[in-house]
Design an enzyme around this catalytic site. Structure first.
Site, mmCIF file in Angstrom:
data_model
loop_
_atom_site.group_PDB
_atom_site.id
_atom_site.type_symbol
_atom_site.label_atom_id
_atom_site.label_comp_id
_atom_site.label_asym_id
_atom_site.label_seq_id
_atom_site.Cartn_x
_atom_site.Cartn_y
_atom_site.Cartn_z
ATOM 1 N N LYS A 17 24.929 72.398 8.161
ATOM 2 C CA LYS A 17 24.625 71.016 7.624
ATOM 3 C C LYS A 17 23.896 70.268 8.829
ATOM 4 O O LYS A 17 24.681 70.038 9.726
ATOM 5 C CB LYS A 17 25.630 70.385 7.076
ATOM 6 N N ARG A 40 17.444 78.628 25.692
ATOM 7 C CA ARG A 40 18.808 78.702 26.186
ATOM 8 C C ARG A 40 19.872 79.318 24.822
ATOM 9 O O ARG A 40 20.689 79.841 25.058
ATOM 10 C CB ARG A 40 19.610 77.355 26.620
ATOM 11 N N CYS A 79 26.537 64.025 25.263
ATOM 12 C CA CYS A 79 27.975 63.788 25.292
ATOM 13 C C CYS A 79 28.487 63.848 26.692
ATOM 14 O O CYS A 79 29.608 63.216 26.958
ATOM 15 C CB CYS A 79 28.950 64.623 24.376
ATOM 16 N N THR A 80 27.949 64.625 27.524
ATOM 17 C CA THR A 80 28.604 64.764 28.787
ATOM 18 C C THR A 80 27.822 64.102 29.927
ATOM 19 O O THR A 80 27.785 64.420 31.189
ATOM 20 C CB THR A 80 28.325 66.593 29.331
ATOM 21 N N GLU A 135 30.570 54.126 24.582
ATOM 22 C CA GLU A 135 29.453 55.105 25.200
ATOM 23 C C GLU A 135 28.214 54.532 24.656
ATOM 24 O O GLU A 135 28.111 54.560 23.469
ATOM 25 C CB GLU A 135 30.028 56.338 24.150
ATOM 26 N N ARG A 178 28.116 70.716 29.939
ATOM 27 C CA ARG A 178 28.937 71.852 29.133
ATOM 28 C C ARG A 178 28.592 73.327 29.855
ATOM 29 O O ARG A 178 29.531 74.194 29.740
ATOM 30 C CB ARG A 178 28.393 71.639 27.836
ATOM 31 N N GLU A 187 33.829 68.321 18.883
ATOM 32 C CA GLU A 187 33.566 67.680 20.072
ATOM 33 C C GLU A 187 33.185 66.325 19.815
ATOM 34 O O GLU A 187 32.034 66.417 19.147
ATOM 35 C CB GLU A 187 32.626 68.671 20.698
ATOM 36 N N ASN A 243 21.414 65.605 19.219
ATOM 37 C CA ASN A 243 20.899 65.900 20.679
ATOM 38 C C ASN A 243 20.573 67.267 21.044
ATOM 39 O O ASN A 243 19.860 67.268 21.856
ATOM 40 C CB ASN A 243 21.735 65.143 21.585
ATOM 41 N N TYR A 244 21.468 68.150 20.389
ATOM 42 C CA TYR A 244 21.150 69.469 20.523
ATOM 43 C C TYR A 244 20.926 70.254 19.326
ATOM 44 O O TYR A 244 21.940 71.185 19.065
ATOM 45 C CB TYR A 244 22.159 70.480 21.594
ATOM 46 N N GLY A 247 29.691 65.843 17.056
ATOM 47 C CA GLY A 247 29.058 64.338 16.925
ATOM 48 C C GLY A 247 29.844 63.337 17.343
ATOM 49 O O GLY A 247 30.621 63.427 18.350
HETATM 50 O O1 G3H Z 1 25.898 66.270 24.103
HETATM 51 C C1 G3H Z 1 26.785 67.203 24.207
HETATM 52 C C2 G3H Z 1 26.357 68.411 24.782
HETATM 53 O O2 G3H Z 1 27.258 69.352 24.449
HETATM 54 C C3 G3H Z 1 26.130 68.320 26.166
HETATM 55 O O3 G3H Z 1 25.469 69.645 26.729
HETATM 56 O O4 G3H Z 1 26.004 69.448 29.151
HETATM 57 O O5 G3H Z 1 24.689 71.156 28.366
HETATM 58 O O6 G3H Z 1 23.965 68.731 28.380
HETATM 59 P P1 G3H Z 1 25.191 69.703 28.248
#
Ligand code: G3H
Length: 478
Positions: free
Chosen positions: A181, A105, A287-288, A380, A440, A253, A158-159, A234
């Site tokens: 960073k 991706r 986050c989503t 959260e 996202r 974000e 997480n990404y 973050g």
């Molecule tokens: O953790 C936050 C990400 O922007 C979520 O991305 O909806 O593609 O999993 P995603």
């Protein structure tokens, strides 16, 4: 420390003069997996100085050449998907297949950014003066987009790869230089990704990657006078960055508490499938992720049964085995999640499964009959724990959603499109998904949070725009 990964400065891999390293603990084994350099403030100064001078030449490099290099980096990144995915598995315990998906991706994101960049940056505007009262046609105004300078990119654990390239790609195509960073967990994946840019042949100093302790270089980087733009993804740290940063554009974000509102006429099998995907993929560490289900009382029993049946099928275990639920990123994160679970237990939530934890591995848990006095209703968890709040009216659901400090995304399930649109309008979030879980992607869609969820809008086009400034030249005719 000979085993530690080096940081990237001036087109080469270097050891920090600090002689110190930062350990990266594998969330599954809870043992040190990798070490990275603990860079110093002097090293940050050096990187900033190089970024500033490299940017001047880069901004003059033809746009098509900048795009060509990005396409090259994208291809190299995809070629290296296996070793990078391996790092994601070891550093952040992302399931094996999702780790590969993240890298692929990311390659696609870079290519799309290059294509989008040549189009939107290849165009400007032409205005004439006589459209404004009192003016003759004596002024011709030309607009173009110019880079901001040095962009500081701070992605989350997480990404670490995807949310790094979503900042790097737009910054570079627009003619900026880039200082990265990485998060501690995810730093080695980031270093491998940066190596792909190195192999593509970007000019020296244009891209740098500094690793280290937030306490040593965190504020120093974000408050550095050489930084012209910060793109951060973050947690709460983003709020303090936004308070301390200088007069520069910020893209932030910072998480969410995405609600899933379920109406009486919803297709409950579709809802249950989306709750599993939205609530439990990557163990809820998105986050989503769906972070609260707000379901109409009349269909709540049926929905909870359907979700329970699917939770029972989730595979729990190590990321190497491509399990659905894998250990959460750190022990402190697992402890935090456990705190939320215990609070809900004391206050009388219904446990649809037994709470179970081994090390950082937490079994998926659906909490029914959650009430607003429980922490899990608002906080959260960033873990595989999902609260269900039963509602009697749609307004109650919208009210709960809007009472949150967060405003990232939300979703609504109903067959009535008119109702769905009205609910979407009423929800104070950056995005509302109708009949699907929040997400996202696709990566060119606008992505933004209201309230404490962020500043600005992301997505490929919006990020390119955000990392540029409009420049005008006015030709004055006699
Ligand atoms: O953790 C936050 C990400 O922007 C979520 O991305 O909806 O593609 O999993 P995603």
């Amino acid at each position: 420390d000979g085993d530690a990964y080096k940081y990237y400065c001036d087109g080469e891999w270097r050891k920090s003069s600090s002689g110190k390293t930062v350990a990266i603990v594998n969330p599954t084994t809870r043992k040190t997996q990798y070490k990275v350099q603990a860079c110093t403030q002097e090293e940050v100064n050096k990187v900033m100085e190089l970024a500033k001078s490299a940017q001047k030449t880069w901004a003059k490099t033809p746009l098509w050449k900048r795009a060509e290099l990005l396409h090259k980096a994208a291809a190299i990144l995809k070629e290296h998907k296996a070793p990078i995915a391996e790092c994601l598995i070891k550093e952040i315990a992302k399931p094996a297949k999702d780790s590969v998906t993240e890298v692929v991706r990311s390659g696609d994101l870079i290519s799309y950014t290059a294509e989008e960049g040549v189009r939107i940056l290849g165009e400007g505007k032409f205005l004439v003066s006589d459209s404004f009262p009192g003016n003759e046609r004596t002024k011709y105004c030309l607009t173009s987009k110019i880079p901001l300078g040095v962009v500081l990119a701070i992605p989350p654990f997480n990404y670490p790869v995807n949310l790094a390239v979503s900042k790097i790609g737009p910054a570079l195509i627009a003619g900026n230089s880039l200082v990265l960073k990485p998060p501690t967990q995810g730093a080695v994946s980031c270093l491998h990704m940066v190596h792909c840019f190195h192999l593509a042949g970007f000019p020296k100093g244009l891209i740098s990657c500094v690793t280290g302790k937030g306490s040593e270089i965190g504020d120093f980087l974000t408050m550095h006078p050489g930084v012209n733009c910060i793109s951060f993804t973050g947690g709460d740290t983003g709020i303090s960055i936004s308070k301390k940063a200088g007069m520069i554009p910020l893209q932030m974000e910072l998480g969410g508490k995405d609600a899933c509102i379920v109406l009486e006429d919803a297709d409950l099998d579709l809802v249950a499938a989306n709750i599993i995907k939205g609530g439990f993929s990557y163990s809820g560490q998105r986050c989503t992720a769906i972070k609260v289900v707000l379901v109409m009382e009349s269909v709540a029993d049926a929905l909870v049964e359907k979700v329970k049946a699917r939770v029972a099928k989730l595979r729990v275990g190590p990321p190497e085995d491509d399990c659905d639920i894998t250990p959460v990123v750190t022990e402190s994160s697992a402890n935090f999640i456990e705190g939320l679970v215990m609070d809900a237990k004391e206050k009388g939530a219904t446990f649809c499964q037994q709470y179970k934890r081994e090390g950082n591995l937490i079994w998926p848990l659906l909490l029914d009959n959650v009430r607003p006095d429980m922490r899990i209703a608002w906080e959260e968890p960033f873990g595989p724990i999902l609260p269900v709040i039963r509602i009697n009216t749609v307004e109650e659901g919208i009210h709960h959603c809007n009472a949150s400090n967060f405003g990232l995304q939300g979703c609504v399930f109903t067959k009535d499109i008119n109702k769905a649109v009205l609910i979407s309008d009423a929800m104070e979030t950056g995005t509302v998904q109708i009949n699907s879980a929040p997400a996202r992607g696709p990566d060119h869609f606008p992505f933004q949070g209201l309230k404490d969820s962020g500043i600005g809008s992301q997505g490929i086009t919006n990020s390119i725009d955000m990392m540029t400034k409009v420049k005008t030249t006015v030709i004055n005719l006699p």
